[in-house]
Write a protein that holds these residues in place. Structure first.
Motif, PDB file in Angstrom:
ATOM      1  N   GLY A  19       0.911  -1.069   0.105  1.00 50.65           N
ATOM      2  CA  GLY A  19      -0.017  -0.043   0.179  1.00 50.65           C
ATOM      3  C   GLY A  19       0.867   1.454  -0.121  1.00 50.65           C
ATOM      4  O   GLY A  19       0.406   2.560  -0.136  1.00 50.65           O
ATOM      5  N   ASP A  20       2.102   1.034   0.214  1.00 44.27           N
ATOM      6  CA  ASP A  20       2.975   2.370   0.071  1.00 44.27           C
ATOM      7  C   ASP A  20       2.916   2.882  -1.059  1.00 44.27           C
ATOM      8  O   ASP A  20       3.226   2.027  -2.110  1.00 44.27           O
ATOM      9  CB  ASP A  20       4.579   2.056   0.665  1.00 44.27           C
ATOM     10  N   GLN A  21       3.057   4.158  -1.465  1.00 42.52           N
ATOM     11  CA  GLN A  21       3.267   4.928  -2.625  1.00 42.52           C
ATOM     12  C   GLN A  21       4.731   4.716  -2.881  1.00 42.52           C
ATOM     13  O   GLN A  21       5.528   5.213  -2.276  1.00 42.52           O
ATOM     14  CB  GLN A  21       2.981   6.124  -2.888  1.00 42.52           C
ATOM     15  N   ILE A  22       4.949   3.989  -3.919  1.00 46.01           N
ATOM     16  CA  ILE A  22       6.713   4.130  -4.478  1.00 46.01           C
ATOM     17  C   ILE A  22       7.136   4.520  -5.485  1.00 46.01           C
ATOM     18  O   ILE A  22       8.439   4.768  -5.916  1.00 46.01           O
ATOM     19  CB  ILE A  22       6.926   2.316  -4.397  1.00 46.01           C
ATOM     20  N   ALA A  23       6.215   5.165  -6.353  1.00 47.58           N
ATOM     21  CA  ALA A  23       6.597   5.741  -7.755  1.00 47.58           C
ATOM     22  C   ALA A  23       5.389   6.508  -8.347  1.00 47.58           C
ATOM     23  O   ALA A  23       4.468   6.207  -7.584  1.00 47.58           O
ATOM     24  CB  ALA A  23       7.191   4.759  -8.461  1.00 47.58           C
ATOM     25  N   GLU A  24       5.711   7.159  -9.073  1.00 47.90           N
ATOM     26  CA  GLU A  24       4.704   7.817 -10.031  1.00 47.90           C
ATOM     27  C   GLU A  24       4.947   7.512 -11.722  1.00 47.90           C
ATOM     28  O   GLU A  24       5.887   7.686 -11.977  1.00 47.90           O
ATOM     29  CB  GLU A  24       4.817   9.330  -9.757  1.00 47.90           C
ATOM     30  N   LEU A  25       3.712   7.256 -12.169  1.00 46.40           N
ATOM     31  CA  LEU A  25       3.733   6.735 -13.616  1.00 46.40           C
ATOM     32  C   LEU A  25       3.219   8.130 -14.160  1.00 46.40           C
ATOM     33  O   LEU A  25       2.218   8.683 -14.017  1.00 46.40           O
ATOM     34  CB  LEU A  25       2.890   5.631 -14.087  1.00 46.40           C
ATOM     35  N   ARG A  26       4.203   8.447 -15.217  1.00 47.01           N
ATOM     36  CA  ARG A  26       3.858   9.670 -16.026  1.00 47.01           C
ATOM     37  C   ARG A  26       3.741   9.307 -17.544  1.00 47.01           C
ATOM     38  O   ARG A  26       4.759   8.748 -17.935  1.00 47.01           O
ATOM     39  CB  ARG A  26       4.875  10.752 -15.804  1.00 47.01           C
ATOM     40  N   VAL A  27       2.775   9.562 -18.205  1.00 39.63           N
ATOM     41  CA  VAL A  27       2.614   9.252 -19.651  1.00 39.63           C
ATOM     42  C   VAL A  27       2.758  10.351 -20.391  1.00 39.63           C
ATOM     43  O   VAL A  27       1.836  11.421 -20.064  1.00 39.63           O
ATOM     44  CB  VAL A  27       1.020   8.459 -19.953  1.00 39.63           C
ATOM     45  N   PHE A  28       3.266  10.194 -21.595  1.00 38.13           N
ATOM     46  CA  PHE A  28       3.573  11.565 -22.360  1.00 38.13           C
ATOM     47  C   PHE A  28       3.002  10.977 -23.696  1.00 38.13           C
ATOM     48  O   PHE A  28       3.291  10.001 -24.071  1.00 38.13           O
ATOM     49  CB  PHE A  28       5.119  12.092 -22.551  1.00 38.13           C
ATOM     50  N   CYS A  29       2.509  12.150 -24.560  1.00 42.27           N
ATOM     51  CA  CYS A  29       2.342  11.927 -25.892  1.00 42.27           C
ATOM     52  C   CYS A  29       2.845  13.092 -26.599  1.00 42.27           C
ATOM     53  O   CYS A  29       2.549  14.459 -26.217  1.00 42.27           O
ATOM     54  CB  CYS A  29       0.766  11.858 -26.217  1.00 42.27           C
ATOM     55  N   ASP A  30       3.760  12.959 -27.596  1.00 39.56           N
ATOM     56  CA  ASP A  30       4.510  14.004 -28.068  1.00 39.56           C
ATOM     57  C   ASP A  30       5.294  14.956 -27.009  1.00 39.56           C
ATOM     58  O   ASP A  30       4.868  16.302 -27.443  1.00 39.56           O
ATOM     59  CB  ASP A  30       3.541  14.658 -29.185  1.00 39.56           C
ATOM     60  N   ASP A  31       5.639  14.791 -26.102  1.00 38.78           N
ATOM     61  CA  ASP A  31       6.280  15.732 -25.098  1.00 38.78           C
ATOM     62  C   ASP A  31       5.415  16.381 -24.436  1.00 38.78           C
ATOM     63  O   ASP A  31       5.676  17.248 -23.512  1.00 38.78           O
ATOM     64  CB  ASP A  31       7.516  16.471 -25.713  1.00 38.78           C
TER      65      ASP A  31
END
Length: 66
Positions: A19-31
């Motif tokens: 349940g610990d937040q361990i990261a963050e996913l960031r999604v990019f499209c054309d920068d």
């Protein structure tokens, strides 16, 4: 066609609790940042003993440069 990219820029060190937040996913499209989502540990991972730490250190030394 849109450009995609991905990268991992962190090391997660135990102990980690489920349940610990361990990261963050960031999604990019054309920068352009189009989505952000937190990533949580699915299960608890405790700190290893001396043998596990030694094996992990050797693995990092051997493969860490890749």
């Amino acid at each position: 066609m849109p450009q995609r990219r991905s990268a991992v820029q962190c090391t997660i060190a135990p102990p980690v609790l489920a349940g610990d937040q361990i990261a963050e996913l960031r999604v990019f499209c054309d920068d352009r940042l189009v989505q952000v989502a937190p990533l949580y540990a699915a299960e608890t991972v405790l700190e290893g003993g001396i043998t596990r730490k030694a094996a992990d250190a050797l693995r990092q030394l051997a493969l860490g440069w890749l």
